[in-house]
Design an enzyme around this catalytic site. Structure first.
Site, PDB file in Angstrom:
ATOM      1  N   GLY A  63       0.778  -1.247   0.000  1.00 12.71           N
ATOM      2  CA  GLY A  63       0.000   0.000   0.000  1.00 12.71           C
ATOM      3  C   GLY A  63       0.801   1.284   0.000  1.00 12.71           C
ATOM      4  O   GLY A  63       0.216   2.366  -0.012  1.00 12.71           O
ATOM      5  N   ALA A  64       2.152   1.184  -0.001  1.00 15.17           N
ATOM      6  CA  ALA A  64       2.940   2.419   0.015  1.00 15.17           C
ATOM      7  C   ALA A  64       3.266   2.909  -1.396  1.00 15.17           C
ATOM      8  O   ALA A  64       3.956   3.911  -1.563  1.00 15.17           O
ATOM      9  CB  ALA A  64       4.231   2.210   0.803  1.00 15.17           C
ATOM     10  N   GLY A  65       2.771   2.221  -2.407  1.00 20.24           N
ATOM     11  CA  GLY A  65       3.074   2.595  -3.787  1.00 20.24           C
ATOM     12  C   GLY A  65       2.082   3.587  -4.370  1.00 20.24           C
ATOM     13  O   GLY A  65       1.340   4.256  -3.648  1.00 20.24           O
ATOM     14  N   TYR A  76       4.150 -12.043 -16.106  1.00 17.04           N
ATOM     15  CA  TYR A  76       3.351 -11.106 -15.295  1.00 17.04           C
ATOM     16  C   TYR A  76       1.855 -11.446 -15.377  1.00 17.04           C
ATOM     17  O   TYR A  76       1.171 -11.564 -14.355  1.00 17.04           O
ATOM     18  CB  TYR A  76       3.598  -9.674 -15.781  1.00 17.04           C
ATOM     19  CG  TYR A  76       2.737  -8.643 -15.100  1.00 17.04           C
ATOM     20  CD1 TYR A  76       2.965  -8.291 -13.779  1.00 17.04           C
ATOM     21  CD2 TYR A  76       1.689  -8.023 -15.782  1.00 17.04           C
ATOM     22  CE1 TYR A  76       2.159  -7.358 -13.149  1.00 17.04           C
ATOM     23  CE2 TYR A  76       0.888  -7.089 -15.163  1.00 17.04           C
ATOM     24  CZ  TYR A  76       1.125  -6.750 -13.840  1.00 17.04           C
ATOM     25  OH  TYR A  76       0.334  -5.823 -13.230  1.00 17.04           O
TER      26      TYR A  76
HETATM   27  C1  UD1 Z   1       0.965  -3.243 -19.469  1.00 14.72           C
HETATM   28  C2  UD1 Z   1       0.069  -4.391 -19.158  1.00 14.72           C
HETATM   29  C3  UD1 Z   1      -0.857  -4.042 -18.021  1.00 14.72           C
HETATM   30  C4  UD1 Z   1      -0.074  -3.699 -16.833  1.00 14.72           C
HETATM   31  C5  UD1 Z   1       0.751  -2.505 -17.175  1.00 14.72           C
HETATM   32  C6  UD1 Z   1       1.598  -2.177 -15.978  1.00 14.72           C
HETATM   33  C7  UD1 Z   1      -0.324  -5.772 -21.104  1.00 14.72           C
HETATM   34  C8  UD1 Z   1      -1.194  -6.029 -22.255  1.00 14.72           C
HETATM   35  N1  UD1 Z   1      -0.664  -4.730 -20.346  1.00 14.72           N
HETATM   36  O1  UD1 Z   1       0.156  -2.274 -20.090  1.00 14.72           O
HETATM   37  O2  UD1 Z   1      -1.666  -5.126 -17.664  1.00 14.72           O
HETATM   38  O3  UD1 Z   1      -0.916  -3.456 -15.751  1.00 14.72           O
HETATM   39  O4  UD1 Z   1       1.591  -2.772 -18.305  1.00 14.72           O
HETATM   40  O5  UD1 Z   1       2.596  -3.107 -15.783  1.00 14.72           O
HETATM   41  O6  UD1 Z   1       0.613  -6.492 -20.850  1.00 14.72           O
HETATM   42  N2  UD1 Z   1       4.379   3.029 -25.658  1.00 14.72           N
HETATM   43  C9  UD1 Z   1       4.972   3.893 -26.564  1.00 14.72           C
HETATM   44  N3  UD1 Z   1       6.116   4.553 -26.194  1.00 14.72           N
HETATM   45  C10 UD1 Z   1       6.700   4.380 -24.969  1.00 14.72           C
HETATM   46  C11 UD1 Z   1       6.095   3.488 -24.057  1.00 14.72           C
HETATM   47  C12 UD1 Z   1       4.933   2.826 -24.439  1.00 14.72           C
HETATM   48  O7  UD1 Z   1       4.492   4.093 -27.671  1.00 14.72           O
HETATM   49  O8  UD1 Z   1       7.714   5.023 -24.703  1.00 14.72           O
HETATM   50  C13 UD1 Z   1       3.130   2.353 -26.058  1.00 14.72           C
HETATM   51  C14 UD1 Z   1       3.220   0.853 -25.934  1.00 14.72           C
HETATM   52  O9  UD1 Z   1       3.757   0.273 -27.076  1.00 14.72           O
HETATM   53  C15 UD1 Z   1       1.756   0.475 -25.730  1.00 14.72           C
HETATM   54  C16 UD1 Z   1       1.165   1.690 -24.968  1.00 14.72           C
HETATM   55  O10 UD1 Z   1       2.090   2.744 -25.165  1.00 14.72           O
HETATM   56  O11 UD1 Z   1       1.120   0.358 -26.961  1.00 14.72           O
HETATM   57  C17 UD1 Z   1       0.958   1.473 -23.486  1.00 14.72           C
HETATM   58  O12 UD1 Z   1       2.138   0.971 -22.897  1.00 14.72           O
HETATM   59  P1  UD1 Z   1       2.315   0.793 -21.300  1.00 14.72           P
HETATM   60  O13 UD1 Z   1       2.026   2.060 -20.601  1.00 14.72           O
HETATM   61  O14 UD1 Z   1       3.650   0.169 -21.086  1.00 14.72           O
HETATM   62  O15 UD1 Z   1       1.159  -0.220 -20.831  1.00 14.72           O
HETATM   63  P2  UD1 Z   1       0.578  -1.558 -21.440  1.00 14.72           P
HETATM   64  O16 UD1 Z   1       1.614  -2.338 -22.159  1.00 14.72           O
HETATM   65  O17 UD1 Z   1      -0.678  -1.218 -22.142  1.00 14.72           O
END
Ligand code: UD1
Length: 365
Positions: free
Chosen positions: A9-11, A176
């Site tokens: 809960g500290a996050g 995960y």
């Molecule tokens: C993932 C997990 C989610 C988890 C979360 C936190 C999956 C499908 N989803 O979410 O369950 O709770 O991480 O650990 O595994 N992107 C860019 N540029 C960047 C970074 C990201 O374009 O610099 C894009 C990624 O390619 C993706 C989207 O942004 O399409 C979201 O990325 P992110 O925030 O890492 O979350 P998820 O992968 O959706």
């Protein structure tokens, strides 16, 4: 008034949840291992009124001590990087699954009314799609590479992404996701077996003040914001048209309150999203505008992150029905709040540097 234990809960999410619980008059105890990542985090810190017990969720004695006098548990303690989970397999399985097992082992002797666990949209893999005939497709896969980002049907026709409901078949594509699914199932099975109520919330892309800025695996808004603060262009993977559901952390905290309280939630699994889907390119531009830097355009890399899914966004019907929960933070307002917090973080960082510099020069007592 109830006494709630929040593991982990500290996050980011836990600190917001603790504030909401305290504001309505509950007592809050947090069990948190305070791993380096959390210590290093420029924290939206846990409110002082919350009792902090430092301990690992895999330590049965620590968990039993933390459970004394508790009415309900919110289980957030987990390792949370999708990419990292693929090489730190033992750590992810130990913390997430053994940790949940140890919690329930302790709960057998000291049951509580309800346990709410944080699950994840990652358990879906790709979200739900429909094919050209309108039929649901649960196992969409993309071709990837050379611009073929969109999942297609057997005939090569593009599939249309639609909101993903809770009954979509899980596709556990990362360690995960696998550990989150085990957490969810353990909670529902064991709680029911011992006369407790289990509830699982599948969180979509949570954002807001206090979000970890240092985790390169997740939190695209924080990553983009950090780039923009340094006047660098956000790096948008693929073509930027991949869609997600961004839900504000204060809405997520409200969803946990509802999941603790609502009678109909017992034994249920719920998506927690905003019910709106947005493309990554769209959020990159919106953030640049919110930060007063609309001229910094995202750089579209044309490369996909390994293991990334194309589209997934929440069908929020079930949460509205059973939890009476509906996200209400407007995305523009949520962005503005994130930006304000980020600005304060960098100000703090500079202050810290300045203090160290003065100390080095012997200029502070
Ligand atoms: C993932 C997990 C989610 C988890 C979360 C936190 C999956 C499908 N989803 O979410 O369950 O709770 O991480 O650990 O595994 N992107 C860019 N540029 C960047 C970074 C990201 O374009 O610099 C894009 C990624 O390619 C993706 C989207 O942004 O399409 C979201 O990325 P992110 O925030 O890492 O979350 P998820 O992968 O959706």
């Amino acid at each position: 008034m109830a006494k709630i234990l929040v593991t982990g809960g500290a996050g980011f999410i836990g600190s917001h949840l603790a504030r909401h619980l305290l504001a309505r008059g509950d007592d809050v105890r947090v069990l948190d291992a305070m791993i380096d990542q959390v210590h290093a985090r420029p924290a939206t810190s846990l409110p002082r009124e919350a009792e902090l017990v430092i301990g690992d969720v895999r330590d049965g004695d620590a968990v039993r001590r933390a459970l004394a006098g508790i009415d309900a548990v919110v289980h957030l303690a987990a390792e949370v990087g999708v990419g990292q989970s693929m090489y730190a397999i033992d750590r992810y399985v130990a913390v997430n699954d053994l940790g949940t097992a140890v919690l329930f082992q302790a709960l057998i002797d000291r049951p509580v009314r309800r346990v709410v666990v944080a699950s994840s949209m990652s358990i879906y893999g790709e979200g739900l799609y429909r094919d050209a005939d309108g039929a649901a497709v649960e196992d969409a896969e993309r071709r990837g590479g050379d611009g073929g980002w969109e999942p297609v049907d057997a005939a090569g026709r593009p599939l249309v992404p639609v909101p993903t409901p809770e009954d979509k078949r899980p596709a556990l594509a990362s360690v995960y996701a696998l550990t989150k699914y085990v957490q969810e199932r353990l909670t529902l099975n064991v709680a029911a077996a011992y006369g407790m109520e289990g509830v699982a919330l599948r969180l979509f892309n949570v954002y807001g003040p206090g979000q970890a800025l240092s985790n390169p695996y997740t939190g695209v808004l924080a990553i983009f914001a950090a780039r923009l603060l340094n006047r660098r262009r956000p790096l948008v993977f693929e073509d930027g048209r991949q869609r997600r559901d961004f839900v504000h952390v204060s809405d997520v905290a409200r969803a946990f309150l509802a999941a603790l309280d609502r009678p109909d939630a017992a034994g249920g699994v719920y998506n927690v999203g905003s019910g709106r889907d947005r493309s990554v390119a769209e959020v990159a531009s919106a953030l640049a505008a919110a930060m007063g830097r609309p001229e910094i355009e995202p750089e579209v890399t044309g490369k996909a992150r390994k293991g990334d899914i194309r589209h997934c966004f929440a069908d929020v019907t079930r949460a509205a029905r059973d939890l009476d929960f509906c996200a209400r933070t407007d995305f523009a307002d949520g962005l503005a709040e994130l930006v304000e917090w980020l600005a304060a973080q960098s100000a703090n960082d500079r202050a810290e540097e300045a203090r160290r510099e003065l100390e080095r020069r012997g200029l502070v007592a």
